[in-house]
Design a protein around this motif. Structure first.
Motif, PDB file in Angstrom:
ATOM      1  N   MET A   1      45.487  61.299 116.372  1.00  0.00           N
ATOM      2  CA  MET A   1      44.914  61.941 115.213  1.00  0.00           C
ATOM      3  C   MET A   1      44.484  60.883 114.197  1.00  0.00           C
ATOM      4  O   MET A   1      45.226  59.949 113.904  1.00  0.00           O
ATOM      5  N   ASN A   2      43.285  61.007 113.683  1.00  0.00           N
ATOM      6  CA  ASN A   2      42.761  60.054 112.714  1.00  0.00           C
ATOM      7  C   ASN A   2      43.279  60.363 111.319  1.00  0.00           C
ATOM      8  O   ASN A   2      43.433  61.517 110.932  1.00  0.00           O
ATOM      9  N   GLU A   3      43.540  59.308 110.552  1.00  0.00           N
ATOM     10  CA  GLU A   3      43.990  59.445 109.173  1.00  0.00           C
ATOM     11  C   GLU A   3      42.951  58.800 108.260  1.00  0.00           C
ATOM     12  O   GLU A   3      42.612  57.624 108.424  1.00  0.00           O
ATOM     13  N   ILE A   4      42.442  59.560 107.318  1.00  0.00           N
ATOM     14  CA  ILE A   4      41.483  59.045 106.355  1.00  0.00           C
ATOM     15  C   ILE A   4      42.245  58.299 105.262  1.00  0.00           C
ATOM     16  O   ILE A   4      43.205  58.824 104.697  1.00  0.00           O
ATOM     17  N   ILE A   5      41.821  57.081 104.982  1.00  0.00           N
ATOM     18  CA  ILE A   5      42.436  56.267 103.940  1.00  0.00           C
ATOM     19  C   ILE A   5      41.490  56.233 102.747  1.00  0.00           C
ATOM     20  O   ILE A   5      40.290  55.950 102.893  1.00  0.00           O
ATOM     21  N   SER A   6      42.048  56.512 101.578  1.00  0.00           N
ATOM     22  CA  SER A   6      41.249  56.519 100.352  1.00  0.00           C
ATOM     23  C   SER A   6      42.099  55.990  99.205  1.00  0.00           C
ATOM     24  O   SER A   6      43.284  56.299  99.124  1.00  0.00           O
ATOM     25  N   THR A   7      41.507  55.190  98.348  1.00  0.00           N
ATOM     26  CA  THR A   7      42.209  54.648  97.192  1.00  0.00           C
ATOM     27  C   THR A   7      41.249  54.511  96.019  1.00  0.00           C
ATOM     28  O   THR A   7      40.055  54.251  96.220  1.00  0.00           O
ATOM     29  N   THR A   8      41.781  54.670  94.824  1.00  0.00           N
ATOM     30  CA  THR A   8      40.977  54.436  93.622  1.00  0.00           C
ATOM     31  C   THR A   8      40.890  52.951  93.308  1.00  0.00           C
ATOM     32  O   THR A   8      40.156  52.551  92.410  1.00  0.00           O
ATOM     33  N   GLY A   9      41.610  52.125  94.092  1.00  0.00           N
ATOM     34  CA  GLY A   9      41.558  50.681  93.916  1.00  0.00           C
ATOM     35  C   GLY A   9      40.297  50.050  94.471  1.00  0.00           C
ATOM     36  O   GLY A   9      40.078  48.848  94.327  1.00  0.00           O
ATOM     37  N   ALA A  10      39.465  50.859  95.103  1.00  0.00           N
ATOM     38  CA  ALA A  10      38.176  50.407  95.641  1.00  0.00           C
ATOM     39  C   ALA A  10      37.155  51.485  95.304  1.00  0.00           C
ATOM     40  O   ALA A  10      37.521  52.645  95.088  1.00  0.00           O
TER      41      ALA A  10
END
Length: 126
Positions: A1-10
């Motif tokens: 299963m794929n996990e989407i990575i997201s951050t406000t640091g970028a």
């Protein structure tokens, strides 16, 4: 299963894609423009400041995925002008100091928002 990575640091994606996707033990980080996530503007007008910001964005995404830059196994660097290679490489060497990842660096005709550089990577945590 794929996990989407997201951050406000970028900076957020400027199109229909994710900052990064974790799949099969690997982290695939989308190309990072030299945009300051706080302002949405370029970090500077020269290749050194733009390279530094692109790599800072990559570091933030890799960190958000629970990895570090030492987990990066491959980097792709897209340059507007290959004459900027030496200056880009000097800044790159500040982020990757030993056991450096595999890398390709190519000159391209044009980058989004007319950036001088865009950098992508793949990481894997053993």
């Amino acid at each position: 299963m794929n996990e989407i990575i997201s951050t406000t640091g970028a900076p957020g994606a400027i199109g229909p894609y994710s900052q990064a996707v974790k799949a099969g033990g690997f982290l695939y980080v989308s190309g990072q423009l030299p945009l300051d996530p706080a302002t949405g503007a370029f970090a500077g007008d020269d290749i050194a400041s733009q390279t530094r910001q692109s790599l800072t964005n990559i570091k933030a995404i890799v960190d958000a995925a629970g990895m570090t830059l030492t987990d990066v196994v491959r980097v792709g660097v897209f340059l507007k002008d290959m004459n900027d290679f030496a200056a880009m490489n000097a800044v790159y060497g500040e982020f990757f100091t030993e056991n450096c990842p595999a890398r390709a660096a190519v000159e391209v005709a044009r980058l989004p928002k007319d950036a001088l550089v865009e950098i992508e990577c793949v990481a894997h945590k053993a």
